[in-house]
Scaffold this motif. Structure first.
Motif, short mmCIF file in Angstrom:
data_model
loop_
_atom_site.label_atom_id
_atom_site.label_comp_id
_atom_site.label_asym_id
_atom_site.label_seq_id
_atom_site.Cartn_x
_atom_site.Cartn_y
_atom_site.Cartn_z
N VAL A 100 -30.65 -19.76 -52.11
CA VAL A 100 -31.27 -19.26 -53.34
C VAL A 100 -32.79 -19.36 -53.14
N THR A 101 -33.48 -18.23 -53.29
CA THR A 101 -34.92 -18.19 -53.07
C THR A 101 -35.60 -17.57 -54.28
N PHE A 102 -36.64 -18.22 -54.78
CA PHE A 102 -37.47 -17.65 -55.83
C PHE A 102 -38.77 -17.22 -55.17
N ILE A 103 -39.03 -15.91 -55.17
CA ILE A 103 -40.15 -15.32 -54.46
C ILE A 103 -41.24 -14.94 -55.46
N LYS A 104 -42.47 -15.39 -55.18
CA LYS A 104 -43.59 -15.05 -56.04
C LYS A 104 -44.64 -14.27 -55.26
N ASP A 105 -45.20 -13.25 -55.90
CA ASP A 105 -46.25 -12.47 -55.26
C ASP A 105 -47.61 -13.11 -55.55
N GLY A 106 -48.67 -12.40 -55.21
CA GLY A 106 -50.01 -12.95 -55.35
C GLY A 106 -50.70 -12.66 -56.67
N SER A 107 -50.00 -12.01 -57.60
CA SER A 107 -50.66 -11.68 -58.87
C SER A 107 -50.46 -12.82 -59.88
N GLY A 108 -50.50 -12.51 -61.15
CA GLY A 108 -50.49 -13.52 -62.21
C GLY A 108 -49.16 -14.21 -62.45
N ASP A 109 -49.21 -15.19 -63.36
CA ASP A 109 -48.03 -15.93 -63.80
C ASP A 109 -47.69 -15.47 -65.22
N SER A 110 -46.41 -15.45 -65.54
CA SER A 110 -46.03 -15.16 -66.92
C SER A 110 -44.71 -15.85 -67.24
N ASN A 111 -44.40 -15.90 -68.53
CA ASN A 111 -43.23 -16.59 -69.04
C ASN A 111 -43.24 -18.04 -68.56
N LEU A 112 -42.09 -18.59 -68.17
CA LEU A 112 -42.06 -19.97 -67.68
C LEU A 112 -42.42 -20.10 -66.21
N ASP A 113 -42.61 -18.96 -65.54
CA ASP A 113 -43.01 -18.93 -64.13
C ASP A 113 -42.02 -19.68 -63.23
N ARG A 114 -40.72 -19.53 -63.53
CA ARG A 114 -39.67 -20.19 -62.75
C ARG A 114 -38.42 -19.31 -62.73
N ALA A 115 -37.56 -19.62 -61.77
CA ALA A 115 -36.21 -19.09 -61.77
C ALA A 115 -35.27 -20.25 -62.07
N PHE A 116 -34.15 -19.97 -62.70
CA PHE A 116 -33.16 -20.98 -63.06
C PHE A 116 -31.80 -20.56 -62.52
N LEU A 117 -31.09 -21.50 -61.91
CA LEU A 117 -29.75 -21.24 -61.40
C LEU A 117 -28.77 -22.17 -62.09
N ALA A 118 -27.77 -21.60 -62.76
CA ALA A 118 -26.70 -22.38 -63.37
C ALA A 118 -25.57 -22.48 -62.35
N VAL A 119 -25.31 -23.72 -61.90
CA VAL A 119 -24.35 -23.99 -60.83
C VAL A 119 -23.10 -24.62 -61.44
N PRO A 120 -21.90 -24.09 -61.12
CA PRO A 120 -20.68 -24.74 -61.60
C PRO A 120 -20.66 -26.21 -61.17
N LEU A 121 -20.20 -27.08 -62.03
CA LEU A 121 -20.23 -28.51 -61.78
C LEU A 121 -19.51 -28.94 -60.50
N GLU A 122 -18.52 -28.17 -60.06
CA GLU A 122 -17.75 -28.56 -58.87
C GLU A 122 -18.42 -28.20 -57.54
N VAL A 123 -19.59 -27.60 -57.55
CA VAL A 123 -20.29 -27.21 -56.33
C VAL A 123 -21.25 -28.31 -55.91
N SER A 124 -21.34 -28.57 -54.60
CA SER A 124 -22.30 -29.56 -54.11
C SER A 124 -23.56 -28.87 -53.62
N ILE A 125 -24.70 -29.48 -53.89
CA ILE A 125 -26.00 -28.96 -53.46
C ILE A 125 -26.47 -29.82 -52.30
N ILE A 126 -27.00 -29.20 -51.24
CA ILE A 126 -27.52 -29.97 -50.10
C ILE A 126 -29.01 -29.73 -49.96
N ASP A 127 -29.68 -30.64 -49.30
CA ASP A 127 -31.11 -30.47 -49.03
C ASP A 127 -31.33 -29.38 -47.99
N SER A 128 -32.51 -28.78 -48.04
CA SER A 128 -32.83 -27.75 -47.04
C SER A 128 -33.56 -28.35 -45.88
#
Length: 128
Positions: A100-128
């Motif tokens: 999962v990658t959140f890509i930002k360009d070089g222009s301005g910021d708007s809204n919360l300036d983030r991406a959000f991922l809702a992950v089902p509770l049974e999935v494990s997340i690992i470090d990159s």
């Protein structure tokens, strides 16, 4: 998590519904021309479908999330949908890693300036 994404706390976003933990991009918050990357690993015994939800709260048309599998298959990419959770379903058998990658360009910021991922509770997340 690796510091590029973290647990969403106190953000003014719509609810994705029950059964999810919401993660948010962290490392490129208000930083232009950067990427925040996270890996979601499916365990070897996994077989079936899971529905994830993603929300872009950033500059429409310029800053956006993408989701891919290790073989390059794109599961989600949308530059223009902002403000609501969009669903995508993953059907897999065996061990896989989703990026999962959140890509930002070089222009301005708007809204919360983030991406959000809702992950089902049974999935494990690992470090990159």
């Amino acid at each position: 998590l690796n510091g590029q994404w973290g647990i969403s706390q106190g953000d003014s976003i719509p609810s994705p519904g029950e059964g999810y933990v919401v993660l948010r991009s962290e490392s490129n918050y208000h930083i232009a021309s950067q990427r925040a990357v996270m890996y979601v690993k499916f365990k070897p015994e996994f077989s079936g479908s899971m529905t994830f939800k993603i929300l872009n709260s950033a500059e429409s048309g310029y800053d956006y999330p993408t989701v891919t599998l290790e073989d390059g298959t794109t599961l989600y990419s949308d530059r223009y949908s902002t403000g609501t959770f969009n669903s995508f379903t993953v059907t897999l058998t065996g061990e896989h890693t989703m990026t999962v990658t959140f890509i930002k360009d070089g222009s301005g910021d708007s809204n919360l300036d983030r991406a959000f991922l809702a992950v089902p509770l049974e999935v494990s997340i690992i470090d990159s």
